[in-house]
Structure formats: C-alpha cells, structure tokens
Design a protein around this motif. Structure first.
Motif, mmCIF file in Angstrom:
data_model
loop_
_atom_site.group_PDB
_atom_site.id
_atom_site.type_symbol
_atom_site.label_atom_id
_atom_site.label_comp_id
_atom_site.label_asym_id
_atom_site.label_seq_id
_atom_site.Cartn_x
_atom_site.Cartn_y
_atom_site.Cartn_z
ATOM 1 N N ASN A 189 0.816 -1.223 0.000
ATOM 2 C CA ASN A 189 0.000 0.000 0.000
ATOM 3 C C ASN A 189 0.851 1.276 0.000
ATOM 4 O O ASN A 189 0.361 2.349 -0.311
ATOM 5 N N SER A 190 2.139 1.164 0.337
ATOM 6 C CA SER A 190 3.025 2.347 0.315
ATOM 7 C C SER A 190 3.664 2.537 -1.057
ATOM 8 O O SER A 190 4.362 3.528 -1.278
ATOM 9 N N GLY A 191 3.445 1.565 -1.959
ATOM 10 C CA GLY A 191 4.077 1.637 -3.272
ATOM 11 C C GLY A 191 5.435 0.961 -3.326
ATOM 12 O O GLY A 191 6.041 0.870 -4.398
ATOM 13 N N VAL A 192 5.929 0.457 -2.196
ATOM 14 C CA VAL A 192 7.214 -0.241 -2.163
ATOM 15 C C VAL A 192 6.984 -1.708 -2.515
ATOM 16 O O VAL A 192 6.059 -2.343 -1.998
ATOM 17 N N LYS A 193 7.824 -2.233 -3.409
ATOM 18 C CA LYS A 193 7.706 -3.648 -3.779
ATOM 19 C C LYS A 193 8.464 -4.526 -2.791
ATOM 20 O O LYS A 193 9.590 -4.190 -2.396
ATOM 21 N N ILE A 194 7.843 -5.635 -2.416
ATOM 22 C CA ILE A 194 8.513 -6.637 -1.578
ATOM 23 C C ILE A 194 8.226 -8.017 -2.174
ATOM 24 O O ILE A 194 7.240 -8.201 -2.893
ATOM 25 N N PRO A 195 9.072 -9.011 -1.876
ATOM 26 C CA PRO A 195 8.803 -10.357 -2.388
ATOM 27 C C PRO A 195 7.673 -11.005 -1.595
ATOM 28 O O PRO A 195 7.733 -11.068 -0.372
ATOM 29 N N PHE A 196 6.652 -11.462 -2.300
ATOM 30 C CA PHE A 196 5.524 -12.130 -1.629
ATOM 31 C C PHE A 196 5.799 -13.615 -1.417
ATOM 32 O O PHE A 196 5.007 -14.304 -0.785
ATOM 33 N N TRP A 197 6.905 -14.116 -1.952
ATOM 34 C CA TRP A 197 7.277 -15.522 -1.766
ATOM 35 C C TRP A 197 8.768 -15.590 -1.461
ATOM 36 O O TRP A 197 9.589 -15.019 -2.182
ATOM 37 N N VAL A 198 9.104 -16.254 -0.355
ATOM 38 C CA VAL A 198 10.500 -16.392 0.075
ATOM 39 C C VAL A 198 10.726 -17.854 0.456
ATOM 40 O O VAL A 198 9.892 -18.459 1.138
ATOM 41 N N ARG A 199 11.852 -18.408 0.000
ATOM 42 C CA ARG A 199 12.186 -19.789 0.370
ATOM 43 C C ARG A 199 13.596 -19.820 0.932
ATOM 44 O O ARG A 199 14.495 -19.178 0.391
ATOM 45 N N SER A 200 13.783 -20.572 2.014
ATOM 46 C CA SER A 200 15.095 -20.682 2.664
ATOM 47 C C SER A 200 15.551 -22.134 2.702
ATOM 48 O O SER A 200 14.760 -23.018 3.028
ATOM 49 N N ILE A 201 16.820 -22.366 2.380
ATOM 50 C CA ILE A 201 17.444 -23.690 2.494
ATOM 51 C C ILE A 201 18.785 -23.509 3.202
ATOM 52 O O ILE A 201 19.641 -22.825 2.666
ATOM 53 N N PRO A 202 19.016 -24.065 4.396
ATOM 54 C CA PRO A 202 18.049 -24.736 5.267
ATOM 55 C C PRO A 202 16.970 -23.759 5.757
ATOM 56 O O PRO A 202 16.974 -22.591 5.361
ATOM 57 N N ALA A 203 16.084 -24.263 6.613
ATOM 58 C CA ALA A 203 14.908 -23.489 6.988
ATOM 59 C C ALA A 203 15.270 -22.169 7.661
ATOM 60 O O ALA A 203 14.605 -21.166 7.477
#
Length: 247
Positions: A189-203
């Motif tokens: 809503n502020s106009g800033v883009k962020i990643p809506f999907w994040v994956r980590s290996i290891p967790a």
C-alpha cells in the motif's frame, strides 16, 4: 582485479535495485510493516517433516522485528528487540541468538536495508552473470563488517534481488551455504515492492541442513500501527521436570 567493462558497477546495480523497489522516497516513507502469511515449519529429525503454518510478522523502524509461525501442534518464534536477537523453540524455550545471527537479523530487520547496502558491506564486487531459475542475474559479493562474505543475485532485467547466499558455521565441517530466494515481487500500500514468496534452504540459520522453509504473504500493510510491546523478548515457558530415574 580489473573491472569487466561489460558488467555494470556495483553502484549502478544497487541504484537500479532501489528504483525497482519503488525508489528511495517511497522506501524511506515506510516506518512499520505488518504481514500475515502462510509458511512451513520444519520438524522431526533433520527438520525434514514440514508442517504448514500461519505466520505473523511485524517490523518497526529502526530495526525491530518479531515473527511467529503457528502450526497445528507447534509454535516457533524469533525476533530482534533492538538489542538482542532471540528464538523460541517448539517447547517454548527462549534463547538469545549467537552474535553473528543477531547482527544478520539486525541488518535484515531494517525496513530501509535496501538503501544501506553500501554501509553494510565494506566492499562490493561484481563477479559476472549467473542463472537463478529462469532469470539471468548479476552476482555481487558483499563483505559485511566482521562477517563472512554474502552473495547477492540481482535480476539483470528488473534489477530486483532474486537470491542471497550467506555462510553458516557448521562446526567441524567449516561452513555451509544458507540460501534465501525471493520471488513474486508486488507493491504494498506504500508503493514499495517486496517479495511475496520467500524460500530458505536450510529453513533458518540454525536448522538441520536438510530442511527448508517457504513463506507466502497473504496480506501486508505498510505504516500499520504496531504496538512497541510486540517486540519485547518473551520469557521461556516453564519446562516440565525431567522424568524420575527408573528404580
């Protein structure tokens, strides 16, 4: 080391990244963020049994963060209260994070982190172009003060950060890579883009190396009112006494 004239300078890559996220003014305007997401929590031996969970994450300037992941049978949480990084395991035991983890959490918790990469890294080197999934990415190696180098992969087309690889101390094994991938960037809503999907290996930075976790944002609100009390480090839950020895 000679600069490859075919590659942009690190400063250009960082400037394009800030523009791709929405620009410096928009990024500076964000002082808090509230996120609801679906995620996975690694459990069992080696962390290979993955439970679906719901996550709530709150951030507040300058660098406060707290995240809780609630699965059907376990809740785990972690945060940084401005001084100390901490984790809460499935048994409710709260522990302070090692210094290196705290420094990394403090950096990542900063809502303006994308504007401060030149301060965070004492040196930045562009090392060429590599593939990240279907994308071509510039590999930039950054050297944080008092920490191991980090590998940052920026999309050559969009300018967005696609992957970050840090090193984890792995006892007698030396170090192991800790890879975080970022995808599905969308404007908040502020106009800033962020990643809506994040994956980590290891967790996460202290999980078994066979584990992984994923995080998909359902709802995000920038500049939401967030109570400062949310960032207070919790107390450990009382633990049951150990079983009496068999007679």
């Amino acid at each position: 080391e000679k600069e490859n004239p075919a590659l942009p300078a690190a400063d250009q890559i960082l400037a394009k990244y800030v523009q791709a996220l929405g620009g410096e003014q928009a990024i500076r305007s964000v002082t808090s963020r509230a996120i609801t997401a679906t995620s996975t929590v690694p459990t069992g031996p080696g962390g290979v049994i993955v439970l679906p969970a719901t996550s709530e994450q709150y951030q507040k300037s300058p660098n406060l963060i707290v995240a809780a992941n609630r699965a059907a049978t376990v809740t785990v949480a972690e945060g940084f209260d401005g001084t100390t990084g901490w984790t809460q395991n499935a048994a409710g035991v709260v522990q302070n994070s090692p210094d290196v983890d705290t420094a990394r959490t403090k950096r990542d918790a900063d809502l303006q982190a994308s504007l401060k990469l030149k301060q965070v890294y004492t040196k930045l080197e562009v090392h060429g172009v590599e593939r990240v999934g279907p994308h071509e990415a510039y590999l930039v190696i950054g050297y944080p003060q008092g920490d191991l180098p980090e590998r940052l992969y920026f999309d050559t087309q969009s300018g967005l950060l696609l992957r970050k690889i840090t090193e984890l101390a792995a006892g007698p094994f030396g170090t192991m890579p800790y890879e975080v991938d970022y995808d599905d960037y969308r404007a908040t809503n502020s106009g800033v883009k962020i990643p809506f999907w994040v994956r980590s290996i290891p967790a996460n930075g202290r999980e078994a190396y066979a584990s992984y976790s994923s995080f998909r944002i359902l709802k995000v609100q920038d500049n939401a009112p967030v109570d400062a009390a949310k960032f207070t480090k919790p107390a450990s839950k009382p633990q049951p006494p150990p079983p009496a020895p068999a007679k």
